[in-house]
Design a protein around this motif. Structure first.
Motif, short mmCIF file in Angstrom:
data_model
loop_
_atom_site.label_atom_id
_atom_site.label_comp_id
_atom_site.label_asym_id
_atom_site.label_seq_id
_atom_site.Cartn_x
_atom_site.Cartn_y
_atom_site.Cartn_z
N ILE A 161 -0.44 5.78 6.44
CA ILE A 161 -0.37 5.32 7.84
C ILE A 161 -1.72 5.51 8.53
CG2 ILE A 161 0.68 5.78 10.09
CD1 ILE A 161 3.25 6.54 8.55
N ALA A 162 -2.36 6.65 8.30
CA ALA A 162 -3.67 6.91 8.91
C ALA A 162 -4.72 5.91 8.44
CB ALA A 162 -4.13 8.34 8.57
N ALA A 220 5.39 13.56 -0.86
CA ALA A 220 5.83 12.28 -0.31
C ALA A 220 5.46 12.17 1.17
CB ALA A 220 7.33 12.11 -0.49
N LEU A 221 5.70 13.25 1.93
CA LEU A 221 5.37 13.24 3.36
C LEU A 221 3.87 13.13 3.58
CD1 LEU A 221 7.85 15.98 4.67
CD2 LEU A 221 8.01 13.50 4.97
N LEU A 222 3.09 13.91 2.83
CA LEU A 222 1.64 13.87 2.96
C LEU A 222 1.09 12.51 2.60
CD1 LEU A 222 -1.07 15.24 3.49
CD2 LEU A 222 -1.03 16.08 1.12
N THR A 223 1.61 11.94 1.52
CA THR A 223 1.17 10.61 1.10
C THR A 223 1.45 9.57 2.17
OG1 THR A 223 1.55 11.15 -1.24
CG2 THR A 223 1.42 8.81 -0.67
N GLY A 224 2.64 9.62 2.74
CA GLY A 224 2.99 8.68 3.80
C GLY A 224 2.06 8.78 4.99
N LEU A 225 1.72 10.01 5.39
CA LEU A 225 0.80 10.21 6.52
C LEU A 225 -0.58 9.66 6.21
CD1 LEU A 225 1.80 13.83 7.63
CD2 LEU A 225 2.30 11.69 8.82
N ILE A 226 -1.04 9.85 4.99
CA ILE A 226 -2.36 9.34 4.59
C ILE A 226 -2.39 7.82 4.66
CG2 ILE A 226 -3.97 9.12 2.65
CD1 ILE A 226 -3.03 11.94 1.77
N VAL A 237 0.83 -1.20 0.00
CA VAL A 237 0.00 0.00 0.00
C VAL A 237 0.87 1.26 0.00
CG1 VAL A 237 -1.78 1.29 1.24
CG2 VAL A 237 -1.84 -1.21 1.23
N PHE A 238 1.88 1.25 0.85
CA PHE A 238 2.75 2.42 0.97
C PHE A 238 3.50 2.70 -0.33
CE2 PHE A 238 6.65 4.63 2.09
CZ PHE A 238 6.19 5.63 2.94
N CYS A 239 4.13 1.68 -0.90
CA CYS A 239 4.95 1.87 -2.10
C CYS A 239 4.11 2.27 -3.32
CB CYS A 239 5.74 0.60 -2.41
SG CYS A 239 7.04 0.25 -1.21
N VAL A 240 2.98 1.59 -3.52
CA VAL A 240 2.13 1.90 -4.67
C VAL A 240 1.59 3.32 -4.57
CG1 VAL A 240 -0.06 1.35 -5.81
CG2 VAL A 240 1.51 -0.49 -5.15
N THR A 241 1.12 3.70 -3.40
CA THR A 241 0.56 5.04 -3.22
C THR A 241 1.61 6.12 -3.42
OG1 THR A 241 -0.97 4.08 -1.60
CG2 THR A 241 -0.87 6.46 -1.72
N GLU A 242 2.77 5.93 -2.83
CA GLU A 242 3.85 6.91 -2.99
C GLU A 242 4.25 7.06 -4.45
OE1 GLU A 242 5.29 8.99 -1.09
OE2 GLU A 242 5.03 8.38 1.01
N THR A 275 -7.13 3.88 -0.98
CA THR A 275 -6.04 4.69 -0.41
C THR A 275 -5.31 5.47 -1.49
OG1 THR A 275 -5.74 3.06 1.37
CG2 THR A 275 -3.94 4.60 0.98
N VAL A 276 -5.01 4.82 -2.61
CA VAL A 276 -4.31 5.49 -3.71
C VAL A 276 -5.14 6.65 -4.25
CG1 VAL A 276 -3.51 5.22 -6.09
CG2 VAL A 276 -2.93 3.49 -4.39
#
Length: 503
Positions: free
Chosen positions: A478-479, A470-476, A317-322, A447-448
């Motif tokens: 994780i949330a 990148a920071l905003l995406t990571g926070l989203i 999820v993290f890698c695809v979204t970023e 999520t994406v």
């Protein structure tokens, strides 16, 4: 050390090595593109794919032979380990001969594959150097298998970080000073040889009895019929997988031109980096999972499976979204607006990437359970479907169509079938596997889309935009993960495990 300690040590060394190597690789790649341009980038990517196809001569023996080592290493059976290593040595000597021979026989056909304005004589020399580097990588493979199967992957990582980091520095300096592709490749071949020497010395120090494997091996009679039966099955799997993953550049070159391989490879290179992050996890745990599965306790194996699969899912999820949210801005900052491709390529690459990584845990269990024969039938279908879809979609959609074909081929074949085989082996049903994958997939898509919509509201440009997005995406991400999964056993276990390692 127990399995958990081995995983932790392998993981630690894996992370350290990847941090250094990804940074160095990125520097070299940036210099390569800026100094040599898209044409050389395309040739480099194309030759790498061709050599990956030649590596089919390995036929998947690596996974089969590593599986055979789990039990004797667990039982401290030095004679059987020595006998297996002697067998491995004979097999890999034949593999080297096949790769070298087929590689040389392909030379007359290169002109039909490589559509480039570069000098043909130079293209031939570059190919020979790529071939030499590929062949050299197999000279100590039969020894490194013992290190890896013994849950000591960190030793291999250490050798890689020493040799590759120095190699990348040398290549960077050389490119800046000379702007010469030939010397760049020569440096690569030399350092592959140096790494082989280091690993050979490490294996002898760790396993002194491997110094005279012929003497030790004479005490044991191996069940070679089972080994070769599994190897034949893995051969089919390996052949099909390489056709699936390594033909995109060749098809793009033949349909659209080699320069488009260069554009595609810039996006794909970032995926290679993401894959290397996953490989830290997979290579760190594989031998320990094999050691666990050797106990034949399916309930315990399934419990560990769920934990590993959840960790892989979170990474997915993290890698695809970023990637979806920042890749276009990143490409623009990195090498310029002229290299930006359509968003359809980004979507196609991420669909294919997600499906591949979602199978990571299943594939790890299939290999460490020795289920080579059970899954061999589906792979040729997958490979054939990929070729057909790549051509059809490539003509209709261009580069994005070729990338998407790989994911669709996997989805309709091995994605569900391997899950069926592994889950039934552990006493669970296909419907349970598919339901979990469906829920994971829906969560990832939501999520994406949410993250992409939110970061698209940021009107900034340049490097600052990449960092903020990148920071905003990571926070989203994780949330979202916390909101949906915070009460699950897998989430609690993951958090406790991380706390135990940090504090």
């Amino acid at each position: 050390m127990n399995r958990t300690e081995n995983v932790a040590k392998n993981l630690t060394f894996g992370v350290i090595s990847k941090v250094f190597l990804l940074g160095a690789t990125f520097l070299v790649r940036t210099l390569f593109i800026r100094i040599l341009g898209a044409e050389y980038t395309g040739v480099s990517s194309l030759y790498s794919n061709i050599l990956s196809l030649l590596n089919l001569a390995e036929l998947g023996f690596g996974s089969v032979l590593t599986y055979e080592l789990y039990k004797p290493l667990k039982d401290n059976d030095e004679e059987t380990v020595a006998a297996l290593v002697l067998l491995f040595k004979k097999i890999y000597t034949a593999i080297i001969a096949v790769i070298l021979s087929v590689g040389l026989l392909l030379i007359p056909f290169l002109k039909y594959i490589v559509k480039s304005d570069l000098n043909q004589q130079d293209l031939l020399i570059y190919y020979v150097l790529y071939l030499a580097d590929s062949v050299a990588s197999y000279f100590v493979a039969y020894r490194t298998m013992v290190i890896e199967a013994d849950q000591k992957r960190y030793v291999i990582n250490l050798a890689e970080i020493i040799t590759k980091f120095v190699m990348y520095i040398c290549q960077s300096v050389y490119l800046v000073v000379t702007k010469d592709f030939l010397g760049y490749l020569v440096i690569q071949v030399v350092f592959t040889g140096i790494k082989n020497v280091l690993l050979h010395a490490a294996s002898l120090k760790m396993y002194p009895y491997l110094g005279d494997i012929s003497k030790e091996a004479s005490k044991v009679q191996l069940e070679t019929s089972r080994i070769y039966k599994n190897a034949k099955a893995m051969c089919v799997t390996k052949l099909s997988t390489v056709i699936l993953n390594q033909t995109d550049s060749i098809i793009i070159s033949m349909l659209l031109g080699t320069i488009y391989v260069g554009y595609y490879s810039n996006y794909y290179m970032l995926i290679v980096y993401l894959n290397s992050i996953y490989n830290i996890i997979v290579t760190s745990i594989e031998a320990s999972v094999g050691n666990l599965n050797a106990e034949l306790d399916t309930q315990k194996s399934y419990g560990v499976y769920k934990k590993i699969d959840f960790l892989i899912f979170c990474m997915n999820v993290f890698c695809v979204t970023e990637y979806v949210c920042i890749v276009q801005d990143f490409i623009a900052v990195w090498i310029g607006d002229g290299y930006i491709q359509k968003m359809s390529l980004v979507a196609a690459l991420m669909i294919t990437f997600y499906l591949q990584q979602a199978m990571n845990t299943v594939v790890t269990y299939r290999q460490t359970m020795g289920l080579f024969e059970a899954t061999k039938k589906v792979y040729p279908i997958m490979a054939f479907l990929n070729i057909v879809l790549s051509v059809v979609l490539g003509v209709r959609m261009g580069v994005a169509g070729v990338a998407l074909a790989t994911g669709l081929s996997r989805f309709f074949t091995s994605f569900w079938y391997e899950g069926k085989v592994v889950f039934e082996k552990m006493g669970h049903s296909l419907s349970e596997y598919l339901t979990k994958q469906l829920l994971n997939g829906v969560f990832t898509v939501v999520t994406v889309l949410m993250a992409y919509w939110l970061v698209s509201l940021i009107s900034l440009g340049g490097l600052i935009a990449v960092i903020i997005k990148a920071l905003l995406t990571g926070l989203i991400v994780i949330a979202m993960l916390f909101t949906v999964y915070h009460s699950s056993d897998e989430w609690k276990w993951t958090v406790e495990y991380i706390k135990g390692k940090l504090w």
